[in-house]
Design an enzyme around this catalytic site. Structure first.
Site: not given
Ligand code: C5P
Length: 401
Positions: A211, A289, A309, A327, A341, A345
């Site tokens: 990304n 590949k 995470i 974030f 969120k 989370k």
């Molecule tokens: O669910 P979303 O991806 O929008 O959540 C964003 C937050 O979750 C950010 O703080 C990002 O670093 C964290 N995140 C994460 N692991 C993931 C996806 C997002 O820690 N697989």
């Protein structure tokens, strides 16, 4: 009154031609009201005499590890205990190598290994010694452990060569000492994990899904926390922004590696998840590949969810950091999504930002955020990402102290 008044510096003088500049540094420090105790290495003693240093510092000069008088008057532990800051000037390639590898074979290196005080080095050496991969690796190892540095500068050298390796001038070293000793360090003793940048999810050994995250916001947060005295572990995806000073960087590529690096870095007082983690990885990633075969269909990628995470580290349990900040990068319904969120989370705060293309935030230099917590929503004006980082670090510091 100078900010150095009443402070004490332990000045380690190693064996380089720039050792003569240590005399001027001592004079400047003394004039600012700062106490100076000198530790001279054996090689340093070839360039500057203990008598000169003693006359300027008005204090006994130490050089021998096993001199009975030195050990009984002031052992090597006591030497660093009495100081607010250790300064190594000149820091030769040799002493940097010893510091990087924990070698303690004389008084100077033993004091540097035994100290828990901040250490500032002023590297000084021939340009090729400075640019040698061994010195560069030692220096970045030390910087990653939080060792502070001033210089080296580029310029003409005593060896008739030109390039980086010239020791910073005494006035520059003095300014660096002032900024270390006058800055408040409210996060001293606290450990913070910060994630930053994108993740790369492999499709095959040469292709990946990624990304547009630059790592600018996460890296700035790591730097701002380190400036407030925190020990910072920065878990970074592939980025081109430089490592922040004084931060231990763990480089990873995929989300799975990022989670493992975060778990390995625990325990922590706080964790800030600024990385743009890929939500999915390729379940059928190829070991070799993938070949473009004429007449055959394009390969279908099978995506499976990555571990979350933030949610994993924020889950209740004994290893949960006291403060967990996530974030929310959204293009629609920013606040509603961020608030859900926060709960889903189990984060303490969510930093919400609108990453619609027209905002220029993703990959750009500025950010406009809302800070969401159980206490409500606070919206900040559009600011430079470094300023967002400073304000967030200050808030983290208030929450932890
Ligand atoms: O669910 P979303 O991806 O929008 O959540 C964003 C937050 O979750 C950010 O703080 C990002 O670093 C964290 N995140 C994460 N692991 C993931 C996806 C997002 O820690 N697989």
């Amino acid at each position: 009154m100078s900010s150095l008044s009443g402070k004490r510096v332990l000045l380690v003088i190693a064996g380089g031609i720039a050792a003569f500049k240590a005399a001027e540094l001592i004079r400047l420090l003394r004039r600012a009201g700062c106490g100076v105790t000198c530790v001279l290495t054996e090689n340093g003693g070839q360039f500057v005499t203990p008598l000169t240093l003693q006359a300027l510092s008005e204090t006994k000069v130490y050089s021998e590890l096993f001199s009975l008088t030195d050990e009984s008057e002031m052992g090597h532990i006591q030497l660093s205990r009495a100081a607010d800051l250790l300064v190594v000037a000149p820091a030769t390639a040799n002493i940097l190598a010893k510091m990087a590898h924990g070698i303690a074979d004389d008084l100077a290196s033993t004091v540097l290994l035994a100290t828990d005080k901040p250490v500032l080095v002023a590297p000084a050496m021939n340009v090729r010694m400075w640019l040698h991969p061994a010195t560069q690796a030692n220096f970045s190892l030390l910087r990653g452990r939080g060792i502070l540095a001033v210089g080296p500068n580029e310029g003409a050298m005593a060896c008739n060569e030109f390039g980086p390796g010239r020791m910073a001038e005494p006035a520059e070293i003095l300014a660096a000492i002032e900024s270390v000793l006058s800055a408040p360090k409210p996060l001293a003793g606290k450990h913070v994990i910060v994630t930053s940048g994108p993740t790369h999810e492999p499709i095959d050994p040469v292709r990946y899904i990624a990304n547009r995250s630059s790592g600018r916001q996460g890296h700035s947060i790591a730097a701002a926390l380190a400036e407030l005295g925190a020990r910072v572990t920065l878990v970074s995806g592939p980025v081109s922004v430089p490592d922040p000073a004084g931060v231990a960087v763990r480089r990873i590529e995929s989300a799975a590696e990022m989670l493992a690096a975060c778990q390995a870095a625990l325990p922590a007082d706080a964790a800030v998840f600024a990385a743009a983690v890929a939500d999915w990885r390729v379940a059928n990633a190829a070991g070799g590949k993938i070949k473009k075969q004429p007449g055959t269909a394009a390969p279908a990628l099978e995506l499976v969810p990555n571990p979350d995470i933030l949610a994993t580290i924020a889950a209740p349990g004994p290893a949960r950091p006291r403060l967990v900040v996530g974030f929310a990068a959204e293009t629609d319904d920013l606040l509603a999504n961020a608030q859900s969120k926060l709960k889903r989370k189990n984060a303490d705060w969510i930093v919400a930002n609108d990453v619609s293309a027209e905002t220029g935030i993703m990959g750009g230099a500025e950010n406009e955020i809302s800070l969401i917590s159980a206490a409500g929503v606070e919206t900040w004006p559009r600011l430079d990402k470094q300023e967002v980082a400073r304000r967030l670090a200050a808030r983290i510091s208030e929450a932890l102290t």
